[in-house]
Design an enzyme around this catalytic site. Sequence first.
Site, PDB file in Angstrom:
ATOM      1  N   ASN A 101      -8.483-104.269  -8.506  1.00 49.57           N
ATOM      2  CA  ASN A 101      -7.356-105.147  -8.825  1.00 49.57           C
ATOM      3  C   ASN A 101      -7.752-105.953 -10.050  1.00 49.57           C
ATOM      4  OD1 ASN A 101      -5.243-107.026  -8.837  1.00 49.57           O
ATOM      5  ND2 ASN A 101      -6.286-108.355  -7.381  1.00 49.57           N
ATOM      6  N   GLY A 102      -6.961-105.854 -11.114  1.00 50.99           N
ATOM      7  CA  GLY A 102      -7.291-106.593 -12.340  1.00 50.99           C
ATOM      8  C   GLY A 102      -7.020-105.718 -13.537  1.00 50.99           C
ATOM      9  N   CYS A 118      -1.738-105.722  -7.192  1.00 52.94           N
ATOM     10  CA  CYS A 118      -2.582-104.744  -6.530  1.00 52.94           C
ATOM     11  C   CYS A 118      -3.312-105.440  -5.390  1.00 52.94           C
ATOM     12  CB  CYS A 118      -3.613-104.088  -7.437  1.00 52.94           C
ATOM     13  SG  CYS A 118      -2.906-103.151  -8.770  1.00 52.94           S
ATOM     14  N   LYS A 166       3.821-110.232  -5.276  1.00 55.45           N
ATOM     15  CA  LYS A 166       3.741-111.633  -4.872  1.00 55.45           C
ATOM     16  C   LYS A 166       2.704-112.413  -5.658  1.00 55.45           C
ATOM     17  CE  LYS A 166       4.431-114.690  -1.198  1.00 55.45           C
ATOM     18  NZ  LYS A 166       5.743-115.132  -1.672  1.00 55.45           N
ATOM     19  N   TRP A 207       0.255-102.222  -8.192  1.00 54.78           N
ATOM     20  CA  TRP A 207       1.338-102.715  -9.034  1.00 54.78           C
ATOM     21  C   TRP A 207       0.935-102.285 -10.436  1.00 54.78           C
ATOM     22  CZ3 TRP A 207       2.011-106.120 -13.162  1.00 54.78           C
ATOM     23  CH2 TRP A 207       3.334-106.530 -13.413  1.00 54.78           C
ATOM     24  N   GLU A 224      16.143-111.937  -8.059  1.00 53.03           N
ATOM     25  CA  GLU A 224      14.948-111.149  -7.737  1.00 53.03           C
ATOM     26  C   GLU A 224      15.124-110.219  -6.545  1.00 53.03           C
ATOM     27  OE1 GLU A 224      12.331-114.744  -5.691  1.00 53.03           O
ATOM     28  OE2 GLU A 224      11.272-113.051  -6.518  1.00 53.03           O
ATOM     29  N   LYS A 246      16.298-116.742  -6.791  1.00 51.24           N
ATOM     30  CA  LYS A 246      16.275-115.998  -5.519  1.00 51.24           C
ATOM     31  C   LYS A 246      17.269-114.852  -5.583  1.00 51.24           C
ATOM     32  CE  LYS A 246      13.371-116.959  -4.209  1.00 51.24           C
ATOM     33  NZ  LYS A 246      12.390-117.911  -4.544  1.00 51.24           N
ATOM     34  N   HIS A 296      28.596-125.946 -23.317  1.00 51.99           N
ATOM     35  CA  HIS A 296      27.855-125.713 -24.565  1.00 51.99           C
ATOM     36  C   HIS A 296      27.539-124.235 -24.767  1.00 51.99           C
ATOM     37  CE1 HIS A 296      27.609-129.990 -25.137  1.00 51.99           C
ATOM     38  NE2 HIS A 296      27.164-130.128 -23.890  1.00 51.99           N
ATOM     39  N   GLU A 307      16.579-122.436  -8.859  1.00 53.65           N
ATOM     40  CA  GLU A 307      15.886-121.688  -7.798  1.00 53.65           C
ATOM     41  C   GLU A 307      16.867-120.775  -7.046  1.00 53.65           C
ATOM     42  OE1 GLU A 307      13.008-120.921  -7.204  1.00 53.65           O
ATOM     43  OE2 GLU A 307      12.924-120.332  -5.102  1.00 53.65           O
ATOM     44  N   ARG A 322       1.609-107.229  -2.508  1.00 55.26           N
ATOM     45  CA  ARG A 322       0.925-107.339  -3.798  1.00 55.26           C
ATOM     46  C   ARG A 322       1.271-106.184  -4.745  1.00 55.26           C
ATOM     47  NH1 ARG A 322      -3.366-111.062  -3.270  1.00 55.26           N
ATOM     48  NH2 ARG A 322      -4.253-110.311  -5.209  1.00 55.26           N
TER      49      ARG A 322
HETATM   50  O1  M6R Z   1       1.658-117.986  -6.377  1.00 54.13           O
HETATM   51  P1  M6R Z   1       2.454-118.784  -7.374  1.00 54.13           P
HETATM   52  O2  M6R Z   1       3.242-119.880  -6.764  1.00 54.13           O
HETATM   53  O3  M6R Z   1       1.601-119.275  -8.515  1.00 54.13           O
HETATM   54  O4  M6R Z   1       3.475-117.744  -8.000  1.00 54.13           O
HETATM   55  C1  M6R Z   1       4.305-118.101  -9.067  1.00 54.13           C
HETATM   56  C2  M6R Z   1       5.498-117.169  -9.164  1.00 54.13           C
HETATM   57  O5  M6R Z   1       5.066-115.857  -9.423  1.00 54.13           O
HETATM   58  C3  M6R Z   1       6.313-117.181  -7.872  1.00 54.13           C
HETATM   59  O6  M6R Z   1       6.723-118.480  -7.563  1.00 54.13           O
HETATM   60  C4  M6R Z   1       7.545-116.284  -7.990  1.00 54.13           C
HETATM   61  O7  M6R Z   1       8.416-116.785  -8.959  1.00 54.13           O
HETATM   62  C5  M6R Z   1       8.229-116.220  -6.631  1.00 54.13           C
HETATM   63  N1  M6R Z   1       7.582-115.241  -5.813  1.00 54.13           N
HETATM   64  C6  M6R Z   1       9.671-115.933  -6.747  1.00 54.13           C
HETATM   65  O8  M6R Z   1      10.274-115.977  -5.491  1.00 54.13           O
END
Ligand code: M6R
Length: 590
Positions: free
Chosen positions: A100-101, A2, A585, A74, A469, A466, A485, A462, A28
Amino acid sequence: MCGIVACILKDGSAAPVLLECVRRLEYRGYDSVGIATSDPMIRIKKDSGKIDEVDAELDLADLPGSMGIAHVRWATHGLPTAENAHPHTDCSGEIAVVHNGIIENYLEVKEELESEGHIFRSETDTEVIPHLIEKYMDEGMDLEAATATALRKLRGAYAIAVVSSREPGRIVGARKESPLIVGVGEGEYFLASDVPAILNHTSRVIYLDDGEMVILDGDLRVTDMEGNTVEKEIHSIDWSADMAEKGGYDHFMLKEIHEEPSAVRDTLTEWDEVLGVVEEIGEVERICFVACGTSYHASLVGKYLFESLLGIPTDVILASEFRYSAGALNDRTLAIFISQSGETADTLNALRAANSRAKTLAIVNVLGSSATREAQHVLYTRAGPEIGVAATKTYVSQLTVIYMLVAAMGAPELMDRLGRVPEFMERALKDEDSIRELAATCSDVSDFFFIGRGFAYPTALEGALKLKEITYIHGEGYAAGELKHGPLALIDNGVPVVAISPPGPCHDKTLSNVEEVRARGARVIGVGSISDESLRKEADDFIGLDPEVDDVISPLIYIVPLQLLSYHVSVERGLDPDKPKNLAKCVTVE
Ligand code: M6R
């Protein structure tokens, strides 16, 4: 998650400004959007959907008044519907709140308020806030006192902004465990969840701390919850509004991938800070990285570096698992918390738990964020604002700080190699056309595998993150040696396997694993040195990178084509890579 915004202008209309600011917070949350202005009557427009969709339907900027509040959601409590969209109001519609929260005790408070006759219209936890404020204002309190009294009754996390037609010309904000900054303009003031929201209006910012309130009414006052004035410093931000624009690219994500060489260059200028922090920290016998998501993958690279180059035992713990597994911290342990936002709830909670048991260092991108104020030591990545939900330039900047830390703690030879990383990245970016073509040929598959050994293993994880997501294709990253395995059972005719194999001691073993998947019909996409003829021969498709990039430095460069591949597959599938579904994010809930 949010995003909230508020503004009180000298003159002119607040709604277009609120709309512009809240657009910059859409990373957000994009389940719903809403704006309330006061002139002094409170008027609200809100609905579920992304900002563009809702704006097309409601014309959000068309609201009277020079002050107001806005929100992107969100969803946590209640479906993403118009009723659950913020702002929420009291019974009379005279008090409006964005939040937000999460209010943890909202059910019991709601029950109590309902028994007193308050009528609720949403399923959200937030709605108890305006009703509580209403109750206390009805008892004779002013907006400030009623908000403080309401907040004292609530458990949980919040950043809020409140307006009321009963007190025209005033906005009250408050924070506890959710971010809130105050923008200080020329006779006008802003509240926002994050700095990029207000960069078009001011670069002067106050960071509120937990338990603080701010009262904006042509002037600015920060208080604690008892109403005592708190003196705050005004910080100048060196991020510009342009940095949070797409700058001619179709998406923020693509722009941010192309900014990686400069993000690394800028982060390398932090060398003196790194040396200073290493000196302050003193002797370290053990390292413990704590992070989530992409930041966790950066931490894994840290483990390979600290253990192989410095021989320092290193653990890497997912922040959400920290409280169940981090038993062995002591004053000779350096706990390193990596977070782009500096606001991730899991990471912050782990940091708070570790602060009394170990030396703590936060590696963070967002200036003044909570982690930077709570850790004993702080290092910044200099990636600039990252708007795309998928972390790209901040990942390579996090890696850069980790490499510099290792260099400063005993492997200075790394610095020369780091200096060449931007040039290697620029070369990798030049290959975008062929990666776009490759993406077009694998956008309709249902599974993707990424494999690598040693330093290439975190890159495989990673790369898979990517892909899943932003394309919604099932992607798995594996240590190449693990396939036999279990996961090998999933490999079938035509399943793409991205084999990451930079020059180095793991190369030949990875090649054997490539042969194993080929023998089961996989479509191998090799990612290796441009002069690696053996990998090229085994692969159906090949992405060649500079031969001077060896395995140790490879995590910084080999991720670039994988980010581009995910981006182009996402676009090919007609998706919006900047706003993947169900994600936000900044993850401020546990
Ligand atoms: O702000 P942060 O680095 O703590 O966020 C952690 C994860 O939410 C963040 O790295 C997330 O996995 C990425 N946005 C994915 O691309």
